[in-house]
Design an enzyme around this catalytic site. Structure first.
Site, PDB file in Angstrom:
ATOM      1  N   ASP A  45      32.728 122.693  56.961  1.00  0.00           N
ATOM      2  CA  ASP A  45      31.306 122.955  57.184  1.00  0.00           C
ATOM      3  C   ASP A  45      30.928 122.420  58.556  1.00  0.00           C
ATOM      4  OD1 ASP A  45      30.775 124.205  54.753  1.00  0.00           O
ATOM      5  OD2 ASP A  45      30.285 122.332  53.746  1.00  0.00           O
ATOM      6  N   ASP A  75      29.070 130.577  54.069  1.00  0.00           N
ATOM      7  CA  ASP A  75      27.937 130.304  53.180  1.00  0.00           C
ATOM      8  C   ASP A  75      26.734 131.158  53.569  1.00  0.00           C
ATOM      9  OD1 ASP A  75      29.525 128.288  52.030  1.00  0.00           O
ATOM     10  OD2 ASP A  75      28.664 126.739  53.323  1.00  0.00           O
TER      11      ASP A  75
END
EC number: 3.4.23.36
Length: 164
Positions: free
Chosen positions: A123, A141
């Site tokens: 991330d 995402d």
């Protein structure tokens, strides 16, 4: 009755490849240029921040001992297969649904690759306001969320637009 793949929603699978290239490319750049925890401010309220996510959204089940890696991998594979079958059953002209499904598949496969290759999801997008930081996330995402939003939007459109 067989039909040409180009006449089905599978014609939109090129978008899955685009999402994968952008997502995996961004994660590669982070892994090559950042140490875990490094942060680089981009704009007010937006940083690049290298984080590892061993769970799902918002680090759900991140501290569960490792089984969740395979659980979420199985979910990603299952959802990708189901959505690909749905794309096959749709006409290529049903753009909104096909784009939504392709974005979700691309995002799911991007995070699946991370889980299987690294054991975690990379991330890097850190959105914040003042001292409050939203959960760090990645481009996969984002693709999944945009795809889900398009599915919801499609549900509100008049039925004539749905048939295209």
């Amino acid at each position: 009755m067989s039909q040409s793949i180009c006449s089905t929603g599978l014609r939109w699978l090129w978008l899955v490849v685009v999402v994968l290239i952008i997502d995996l490319g961004s994660k590669y750049l982070i892994l090559q240029n950042f140490a875990l925890g490094d942060t680089v401010p981009l704009f007010p309220s937006l940083n690049l921040h290298y984080a590892r996510n061993y769970g799902a959204a918002f680090s759900f089940l991140a501290d569960s001992g490792g089984w969740q890696r395979w659980f979420f991998a199985g979910i990603a594979i299952g959802i990708s297969v189901i959505l690909a079958v749905m794309m096959y059953r749709l006409k290529a002209t049903q753009k909104l649904n096909n784009i939504a499904y392709a974005l979700i598949i691309g995002g799911a496969l991007g995070n699946l690759f991370d889980r299987l290759w690294h054991g975690f999801v990379v991330d890097m997008i850190d959105f914040y306001v003042g001292d409050w930081h939203f959960a760090t996330f990645n481009l996969a995402d984002t693709a999944i969320c945009v795809g889900a939003a398009l599915i919801v939007l499609e549900g509100f459109l008049p039925s004539r637009a749905k048939k295209q």
